[in-house]
Design a protein around this motif. Structure first.
Motif, PDB file in Angstrom:
ATOM      1  N   LYS A  16       0.803  -1.217   0.000  1.00  0.00           N
ATOM      2  CA  LYS A  16       0.000   0.000   0.000  1.00  0.00           C
ATOM      3  C   LYS A  16       0.839   1.272   0.000  1.00  0.00           C
ATOM      4  N   THR A  17       2.071   1.204  -0.537  1.00  0.00           N
ATOM      5  CA  THR A  17       2.905   2.396  -0.602  1.00  0.00           C
ATOM      6  C   THR A  17       3.407   2.628  -2.015  1.00  0.00           C
ATOM      7  N   SER A  59      -3.748   6.644   6.313  1.00  0.00           N
ATOM      8  CA  SER A  59      -5.124   6.746   5.786  1.00  0.00           C
ATOM      9  C   SER A  59      -5.557   5.446   5.109  1.00  0.00           C
ATOM     10  N   ARG A  60      -4.884   4.352   5.429  1.00  0.00           N
ATOM     11  CA  ARG A  60      -5.096   3.077   4.735  1.00  0.00           C
ATOM     12  C   ARG A  60      -6.497   2.504   4.902  1.00  0.00           C
ATOM     13  N   ASP A  61      -7.218   2.965   5.950  1.00  0.00           N
ATOM     14  CA  ASP A  61      -8.561   2.437   6.196  1.00  0.00           C
ATOM     15  C   ASP A  61      -9.635   3.196   5.432  1.00  0.00           C
ATOM     16  N   LYS A  62      -9.219   4.206   4.655  1.00  0.00           N
ATOM     17  CA  LYS A  62     -10.197   5.040   3.946  1.00  0.00           C
ATOM     18  C   LYS A  62     -10.120   4.804   2.439  1.00  0.00           C
ATOM     19  N   LYS A  63     -11.275   4.839   1.783  1.00  0.00           N
ATOM     20  CA  LYS A  63     -11.357   4.633   0.337  1.00  0.00           C
ATOM     21  C   LYS A  63     -12.307   5.661  -0.275  1.00  0.00           C
ATOM     22  N   ASP A 130      -2.564   6.509 -15.362  1.00  0.00           N
ATOM     23  CA  ASP A 130      -2.527   5.253 -14.603  1.00  0.00           C
ATOM     24  C   ASP A 130      -1.548   5.288 -13.433  1.00  0.00           C
ATOM     25  N   LEU A 131      -0.634   6.273 -13.387  1.00  0.00           N
ATOM     26  CA  LEU A 131       0.255   6.383 -12.228  1.00  0.00           C
ATOM     27  C   LEU A 131      -0.543   6.611 -10.947  1.00  0.00           C
ATOM     28  N   LEU A 132      -1.680   7.308 -11.067  1.00  0.00           N
ATOM     29  CA  LEU A 132      -2.493   7.596  -9.895  1.00  0.00           C
ATOM     30  C   LEU A 132      -3.185   6.349  -9.359  1.00  0.00           C
ATOM     31  N   MET A 133      -3.194   5.283 -10.157  1.00  0.00           N
ATOM     32  CA  MET A 133      -3.771   4.036  -9.680  1.00  0.00           C
ATOM     33  C   MET A 133      -2.918   3.415  -8.576  1.00  0.00           C
ATOM     34  N   ASN A 134      -1.708   3.953  -8.362  1.00  0.00           N
ATOM     35  CA  ASN A 134      -0.872   3.483  -7.270  1.00  0.00           C
ATOM     36  C   ASN A 134      -1.375   3.979  -5.915  1.00  0.00           C
ATOM     37  N   LEU A 135      -2.339   4.879  -5.927  1.00  0.00           N
ATOM     38  CA  LEU A 135      -2.907   5.386  -4.689  1.00  0.00           C
ATOM     39  C   LEU A 135      -4.132   4.549  -4.338  1.00  0.00           C
ATOM     40  N   PRO A 136      -4.028   3.665  -3.359  1.00  0.00           N
ATOM     41  CA  PRO A 136      -5.119   2.716  -3.062  1.00  0.00           C
ATOM     42  C   PRO A 136      -6.441   3.383  -2.752  1.00  0.00           C
ATOM     43  N   GLY A 137      -6.410   4.517  -2.042  1.00  0.00           N
ATOM     44  CA  GLY A 137      -7.660   5.177  -1.691  1.00  0.00           C
ATOM     45  C   GLY A 137      -8.364   5.793  -2.883  1.00  0.00           C
ATOM     46  N   LEU A 138      -7.594   6.146  -3.926  1.00  0.00           N
ATOM     47  CA  LEU A 138      -8.154   6.801  -5.110  1.00  0.00           C
ATOM     48  C   LEU A 138      -8.618   5.802  -6.163  1.00  0.00           C
ATOM     49  N   ALA A 139      -7.949   4.674  -6.230  1.00  0.00           N
ATOM     50  CA  ALA A 139      -8.178   3.699  -7.300  1.00  0.00           C
ATOM     51  C   ALA A 139      -9.646   3.327  -7.528  1.00  0.00           C
TER      52      ALA A 139
END
Length: 284
Positions: A16-17, A59-63, A130-139
Motif C-alpha cells: 500500500k505504498t 489513511s489506509r482504512d479510507k477509500k 494510470d500512475l495515480l492508480m498506485n494510490l489505493p484510496g483513489l483507485a
C-alpha cells in the motif's frame, strides 16, 4: 508470534505504498537498471516518497470520497465553493459530465472529487493517468488512462466504459495541468472528447473553475520541455512537490449552471464547442 506479526505488517505496508523502484521497473522493464542510484534518490525526494507513504499508511482504512476528504484535511486546503446551488439534484435520475480547468495537477483533482463525490454519494468517476492508480484510496474512483504507454490502444474503450456507466464523469479536458501562456496561467486547448461523449450519452455538462497556480519553476520546466519537444512529460514529475508547496492555501471553486447537451449541435464542431465550454469556465 511477534516476528510473524511484524512480517504481516511489512507485507501490508509494501502493498500500500508508492515504490519508485517498482514503478521504474513497471515502466522501463530491464532498462530500469540503467537509472543510476543518485537519480533514483533525487526522484524519491521530488515525489516526496517517504511523506506520501506515511500519509497512505495512516489513511489506509479510507477509500473513495472519504479518502479524498482526508487528503483535503492533510493538505490543509480551504475550499470556498461558489455556485453549489448549480449542482443538479442527486436524485433527478440523470447523469452529468463535470469539467474543470486544471491549474494545479493534483490538489484540484482531489478537492473537486471531494466536493462532487460528497454531493453525489460517491457516484462519479475520474479519467486519470494510470500512475495515480498506485494510490489505493483513489483507485476505486478511477478509470485509468496512460496515453503514453501500452494502454493508449485502449483509450477509446476506457472512455466509452466511463460514459456508458451509471456514474457521473469528472474530467479535466486539457489532459495536462495549466501552463503559463503569454504571462497568464491557462489550460492548453481542451480536447473534444467530453463534448462528443456527453452528446452521445445525453449528459448535460457542468462547468467548474478552480483557482490556483504552481511555482515559476514548474512553468519554466514545462516550457523547456515544449521547446525541446520532449515526448516525456518531465514536468509531471514535479507535481507532487508542487502539491506540497501549495499546502495551507485557500482555493476558490466556482460552479456554473449546467449546459444542456442539446446545446452542442452542428452549428459548431466538437472542438469549437469544447473551446466554448472552456471559455465559459474561465468566465466563472
Amino acid at each position: 508470534m511477534h516476528f510473524k506479526s511484524k512480517r504481516i505488517l511489512m507485507t501490508e505496508i509494501t502493498e500500500k505504498t508508492i515504490d519508485l523502484d517498482q514503478i521504474l521497473h513497471d515502466k522501463l522493464g530491464d532498462k530500469a537498471g540503467r537509472v543510476p542510484s543518485f537519480a533514483r534518490n533525487w526522484l524519491k525526494k521530488i515525489i516526496h516518497q517517504d511523506e506520501v507513504n506515511k500519509f497512505l499508511w495512516e489513511s489506509r482504512d479510507k477509500k473513495g470520497v472519504e479518502w479524498l476528504e482526508e487528503c483535503v484535511r492533510y493538505l490543509d486546503m480551504n475550499l470556498q465553493v461558489e455556485g453549489k446551488e448549480n449542482l443538479p439534484d442527486k436524485d433527478d435520475g440523470r447523469l452529468y459530465t463535470f469539467v474543470s480547468n486544471h491549474p494545479l495537477g493534483g490538489e484540484d483533482g482531489v478537492a473537486l472529487g471531494a466536493v462532487i463525490g460528497r454531493h453525489y454519494d460517491g457516484k462519479f468517476r475520474y479519467l486519470v493517468n494510470d500512475l495515480l492508480m498506485n494510490l489505493p484510496g483513489l483507485a476505486p474512483l478511477c478509470i485509468p488512462i496512460n496515453k503514453t504507454g501500452n494502454q493508449s490502444r485502449n483509450f477509446p474503450a476506457m472512455v466509452n466504459a466511463g460514459f456508458k456507466s451509471d456514474h457521473h464523469m469528472l474530467m479535466f479536458p486539457a489532459g495536462l495541468c495549466s501552463r503559463k501562456i503569454n504571462g497568464e496561467i491557462h489550460d492548453l486547448p481542451w480536447k473534444k472528447t467530453f463534448i462528443s461523449k456527453s452528446v452521445e450519452t445525453h449528459r448535460d455538462v457542468v462547468p467548474i473553475h478552480f483557482s490556483g497556480r504552481n511555482s515559476e519553476r514548474f512553468y519554466r520546466i514545462a516550457n523547456l520541455c515544449k521547446t525541446l519537444r520532449l515526448k516525456v512529460n518531465i514536468a509531471m514529475l514535479f507535481l507532487v512537490d508542487e502539491m506540497y508547496k501549495n499546502t495551507h492555501q485557500t482555493f476558490r471553486v466556482a460552479i456554473g449552471k449546467p449546459i444542456p447537451w442539446q446545446t452542442f449541435d452542428k452549428s459548431k464542431t466538437p472542438a469549437e464547442w469544447a473551446q466554448f465550454v472552456q471559455d465559459t469556465v474561465y468566465r466563472l
